[in-house]
Design a protein around this motif. Structure first.
Motif: not given
Length: 412
Positions: A137-147, A348-366
């Motif tokens: 949800p952090i990907a949607m409920y922030r002003i960054d989602a508009v950009t 390689a970069a795309a896989v890293l970005v997906l991993a970063l997204c998953a780890l970020t969600c595990l930190v916030y908000p979970l």
């Protein structure tokens, strides 16, 4: 390949796109730590005040965001009325915001796919869907989602509509600064750089004139000066060692009521925070210089633009004293563009970005509440996330340095 097969592929992509947006929107109500809190606690009051004769952030008072960030907040307020009957007045603005972001994403998704998308664009579309689902949800409920959708369309149109692309990226930067990194990369890599530069200057001049007419003066660049009072936020890459000190009781996590964020309180933290912004500028300038040298020696847009853009965007995150989780949504754009332009080298970069997204969600908000208590598990997860950011920067820089710089008359 038959038209029916193409139709089935498009239907599957669009269906997945819509389902993931619904899931992401709903998880904002379910996950802990109120991941949609900024929307209802700050965006709605700002927009309500502006619409009811109160102070206008960025115009009558200094604001932490560039002024155009208020426009989507106002748009959500104006379209929220129809949702009040079904969801209640207090939830209407949140629903309206989710609908607004979904609509903007749909426009960008349509530009990405077109009628008969080639394989790289389909891969990029699946990547975006997966990144959104993993980041949550952090990907949607922030002003960054508009950009994000604005930057995606701008990036996709750089070759065919460079002036329009430059205008979109400039508008994006006047909502949240980071799309300016994509604009810098484009000005370095794309042949129509003078047309894009003039367009960006014209759009900026127009925005500044309108702000002056509305009564803003010292507030126009307030989004830059407001950042100077920030301390070292707990999720920033440079804060990682201090978090480990906090687990041992040798550092504290404190809440700043001025900036509305959690920061590190420890000897040396302020000094580290003070050098990060100059260091960020130096690294960004060095990367831009490398890209400019490659461009002058004939590097193609398809090889140069994406690694330069990714490296610049990661630099804005890795050397930032703020480590807000929504920053990871910025990474989606250069990785997506790289998949479109040069899928094999982008993997390689795309896989890293997906991993970063998953780890970020595990930190916030979970696990954010546990992080605020400096518990070991979320600190480990955040440490891994921040380490992968450094790895991603290295991947981007390595790809940038390996861009062939041979003169060619067929530059893109």
């Amino acid at each position: 390949m038959s038209a029916r097969h193409h139709a089935v592929r498009l239907l599957l992509l669009w269906g997945s796109f819509l389902v993931v947006h619904v899931v992401t929107a709903v998880t904002g109500w379910i996950y802990p730590s109120q991941p949609m809190g900024d929307v209802v606690l700050v965006y709605e009051p700002w927009s309500t005040a502006a619409l009811t004769g109160g102070p206008i952030v960025g115009v009558t008072e200094t604001w932490v965001y560039p002024q155009l960030a208020l426009l989507p907040m106002l748009a959500a307020a104006m379209i929220s009325a129809p949702f009040a009957a079904a969801f209640g007045a207090s939830a209407a603005y949140l629903v309206a915001w989710a609908v607004l972001v979904t609509a903007l994403d749909a426009v960008a998704f349509a530009v990405l796919l077109g009628r008969r998308p080639a394989a790289p664009r389909r891969v990029a579309a699946w990547f975006w869907i997966a990144a959104l689902l993993l980041l949550g949800p952090i990907a949607m409920y922030r002003i960054d989602a508009v950009t994000v959708p604005i930057a995606i369309v701008g990036g996709l149109w750089l070759s065919r509509r460079p002036a329009v692309a430059a205008a979109l990226l400039t508008i994006g930067a006047w909502i949240k600064i980071w799309p300016g990194a994509l604009l810098v990369a484009a000005l370095v890599a794309v042949r129509a750089r003078m047309r894009m530069l003039l367009t960006a200057l014209a759009v900026t001049a127009g925005i500044v004139v309108v702000l002056f007419l509305l009564g803003a003066d010292a507030e126009i660049l307030g989004f830059l000066t407001e950042q100077t009072g920030r301390g070292l936020q707990i999720e920033a890459v440079a804060a990682t060692p201090f978090l480990w000190l906090a687990t041992a009781g040798a550092a504290r996590i404190e809440y700043s009521f001025d900036i509305l964020t959690f920061q590190i309180a420890a000897p040396g933290a302020d000094a580290i925070g003070a050098v990060l912004t100059p260091l960020m500028a130096l690294v960004a300038l060095a990367l831009t210089a490398v890209g400019a040298r490659k461009a002058m020696r004939g590097a193609s847009v398809s090889r140069l633009l994406s690694p330069l853009a990714l490296s610049l965007v990661v630099t804005l995150i890795a050397f930032n004293k703020v480590g807000s989780p929504q920053f990871q949504s910025w990474l989606i754009v250069p990785a997506l563009l790289w998949l479109v332009m040069d899928r094999t080298r982008a993997t390689a970069a795309a896989v890293l970005v997906l991993a970063l997204c998953a780890l970020t969600c595990l930190v916030y908000p979970l696990n954010y509440d546990a992080l605020l208590r400096a518990e070991a598990l979320p600190v480990v997860i955040l440490t891994l996330r921040n380490a992968l950011l450094v790895v991603l920067l290295a991947v981007g820089i390595r790809a940038l340095l390996r861009v062939p710089a041979t003169a060619s008359t067929n530059r893109e």
